[in-house]
Enzyme design. Structure first.
Site, PDB file in Angstrom:
ATOM      1  N   TYR A  42       1.928  -8.809  19.026  1.00 15.96           N
ATOM      2  CA  TYR A  42       2.404  -7.547  18.452  1.00 15.96           C
ATOM      3  C   TYR A  42       3.014  -7.829  17.086  1.00 15.96           C
ATOM      4  O   TYR A  42       3.789  -8.775  16.935  1.00 15.96           O
ATOM      5  CB  TYR A  42       3.460  -6.922  19.374  1.00 15.96           C
TER       6      TYR A  42
ATOM      7  N   ASP B  81       4.958 -14.611  12.303  1.00 20.92           N
ATOM      8  CA  ASP B  81       5.753 -13.436  12.659  1.00 20.92           C
ATOM      9  C   ASP B  81       6.866 -13.931  13.576  1.00 20.92           C
ATOM     10  O   ASP B  81       6.659 -14.127  14.775  1.00 20.92           O
ATOM     11  CB  ASP B  81       4.886 -12.381  13.349  1.00 20.92           C
TER      12      ASP B  81
ATOM     13  N   LYS C 211      14.903  -8.195  14.196  1.00 25.04           N
ATOM     14  CA  LYS C 211      15.743  -8.362  15.399  1.00 25.04           C
ATOM     15  C   LYS C 211      17.046  -9.142  15.131  1.00 25.04           C
ATOM     16  O   LYS C 211      17.986  -8.563  14.632  1.00 25.04           O
ATOM     17  CB  LYS C 211      14.888  -8.921  16.533  1.00 25.04           C
TER      18      LYS C 211
HETATM   19  C1  LIG Z   1       9.601  -6.279  17.564  1.00 24.38           C
HETATM   20  C2  LIG Z   1       8.521  -6.974  16.835  1.00 24.38           C
HETATM   21  C3  LIG Z   1       7.969  -6.458  15.642  1.00 24.38           C
HETATM   22  C4  LIG Z   1       8.338  -5.095  15.118  1.00 24.38           C
HETATM   23  O1  LIG Z   1       9.683  -4.991  14.768  1.00 24.38           O
HETATM   24  P1  LIG Z   1      10.373  -3.516  14.714  1.00 24.38           P
HETATM   25  O2  LIG Z   1      11.745  -3.808  14.225  1.00 24.38           O
HETATM   26  O3  LIG Z   1      10.298  -2.990  16.103  1.00 24.38           O
HETATM   27  O4  LIG Z   1       9.579  -2.714  13.757  1.00 24.38           O
HETATM   28  C5  LIG Z   1       7.048  -7.222  14.958  1.00 24.38           C
HETATM   29  N1  LIG Z   1       6.667  -8.429  15.404  1.00 24.38           N
HETATM   30  C6  LIG Z   1       7.148  -8.951  16.550  1.00 24.38           C
HETATM   31  C7  LIG Z   1       6.708 -10.308  16.973  1.00 24.38           C
HETATM   32  C8  LIG Z   1       8.067  -8.232  17.310  1.00 24.38           C
HETATM   33  O5  LIG Z   1       8.498  -8.732  18.469  1.00 24.38           O
END
Ligand SMILES: *Cc1c(COP(=O)(O)O)cnc(C)c1O
Length: 424
Positions: free
Chosen positions: A142, A230, A258
């Site tokens: 994701y 990411d 996060k």
């Molecule tokens: C949560 C997440 C995102 C998106 O972040 P948001 O603050 O929800 O937009 C992107 N990449 C990874 C790996 C994530 O866990």
């Protein structure tokens, strides 16, 4: 006295599905979400006054635990001085300094307001810098909800993505290639960047197999594609220096979110000074944000990073690994089969009726996540005061605030929940 049910009914009248993010909706486990009034350390309390040991921790955004006194103080102090100006602030510099000091090769960061924004902007930067169009992502990873990255893709060999969401056009994902996780894809010189979660933590937990990240690095170098980590989940959680330090592989671009917001909305992307020179106002790649580098968010983020020295990461990792081993054992001792994979302080949870191997990709993860056991286990845990994510594809988040007593209480609940699920 109000109830969760009353609040969720009111919510559904004015907010689609009653939630501002679909993962909160309980759709995949059934039932009514608890509406949170407050959190403190490892706990959250709902509108009915019920307190839970919380393993959601805002999907990893909370590392110190809820309402940590030093974060609360930093926020109160900062709020009294004003919260947004549309001019440079010291907090942006301090947070960027704290991040670049911890991650080798990360020389500059641009702060944004979410993980989605970070990844979306990183992709634009990669395309602008390489003057190429294609990006490659892995099935089951994701990367936020921007159009180009909302692709499911199929199993097997790398294939052209199709829209995963209504409202995403074929054009928007036409340059996105999807490949299976843990297999190094063969790239060509049309690929601007490869995006990867260095530990896949959005298909439950899937660890990178030996040499996957190293092989991917070499393949990117072979064709001149940029490698994007990411680290929205792994960043400043997996280890002091993140995934690079943990695996010994250096990407070209990092994305964060996060943890670095300390519970407020922040994201960041960065890399070498030379690469970041492509960004406006220095270069031709445009990127902007009214609330980017927001003073409240940076105050919280700086406080959290400042509280986490190397010893703190080691303590969190040890706590998580011991807990994972015990959780796996206690479930297996009570009539179900569990796999609790760990990477540093990250832990997943797969349930099965019989012995199964730990998944190495999305197709394998799906078999275990869709077997229906998690939904029962989740409600058995919730009714015993343990809040886990309401979906089998999420991982469990430990914070610095979870005590041994909290974890022991969780293990006792897991024994009963496993038995009830096995018999259910
Ligand atoms: C949560 C997440 C995102 C998106 O972040 P948001 O603050 O929800 O937009 C992107 N990449 C990874 C790996 C994530 O866990």
């Amino acid at each position: 006295m109000t109830t969760n049910s009353e609040w969720f009914t009111r919510a559904q009248a004015v907010i689609p599905g009653g939630v501002d993010s679909p993962v909160r909706s309980f759709r995949s486990v059934g039932g009514t979400p608890y509406t949170v009034v407050s959190g403190s350390g490892a706990y959250v309390t709902d509108v009915e006054g019920k307190t839970y040991i919380d393993f959601v921790q805002s999907y990893g955004a909370s590392l110190l635990g809820h309402a940590h006194p030093s974060v609360v103080k930093a926020l109160c102090d900062r709020a009294a001085l004003g919260t947004t100006f549309g001019a440079p602030t010291q907090g942006e510099v301090l947070l960027a300094e704290a991040m670049t000091a911890r991650v080798a090769g990360l020389e500059q960061v641009r702060l944004v307001s979410s993980g989605t924004e970070a990844v979306m902007s990183a992709v634009r930067l990669a395309r602008g810098a390489t003057k190429r169009s294609k990006i490659l992502k892995f099935d089951g990873c994701y990367h936020g909800h921007s159009d180009a990255l909302l692709v499911a893709g199929g199993s097997g060999v790398a294939q052209m993505g199709l829209p995963d969401s209504a409202g995403v056009t074929a054009g928007a994902v036409g340059d996105t290639i999807v490949a299976p996780y843990n297999v190094v894809p063969t790239l060509d010189e049309t690929v601007a960047a490869v995006l990867v979660e260095p530990v896949a933590a959005n298909m439950n937990l899937v660890a990178p197999v030996a040499n996957f990240l190293q092989g991917l690095r070499a393949e990117c170098d072979r064709v001149g594609a940029l490698m994007i980590f990411d680290e929205v989940i792994t960043g400043f959680r997996l280890a002091y220096g993140g995934a690079e330090e943990f695996f010994g592989v250096t990407p070209d671009i990092w994305c964060f979110g996060k943890v670095i917001g300390g519970g407020l909305p922040v994201g960041a992307f960065g890399g070498s000074r030379e690469l970041l020179t492509n960004l406006a106002p220095l270069g031709p790649v445009y990127q902007a944000g009214t609330l980017s580098g927001n003073p409240l968010a940076t105050a919280a983020g700086i406080t959290v990073l400042g509280a986490m020295d190397r010893a703190a990461y080691e303590a969190l990792t040890t706590k998580a690994q011991n807990f994972a081993a015990q959780l796996q054992q206690v479930i297996r001792d009570n009539g179900l089969y569990a796999i609790v994979p760990t990477q540093g302080s990250l832990l997943g949870l797969y349930l099965a009726r019989s012995e199964s191997a730990a998944p190495t990709n999305f197709d394998e993860a799906k078999v275990l996540c869709d077997n229906g056991l998690y939904r029962t286990f989740f409600h058995e845990m919730l009714s015993r005061g343990i809040a886990m994510a309401p979906g089998a594809y999420e991982i469990m988040f430990l914070s610095m605030a979870h005590s041994q007593e909290d974890l022991d209480a969780t293990l006792r609940a897991a024994a009963e929940a496993a038995r009830a699920t096995a018999n259910g």
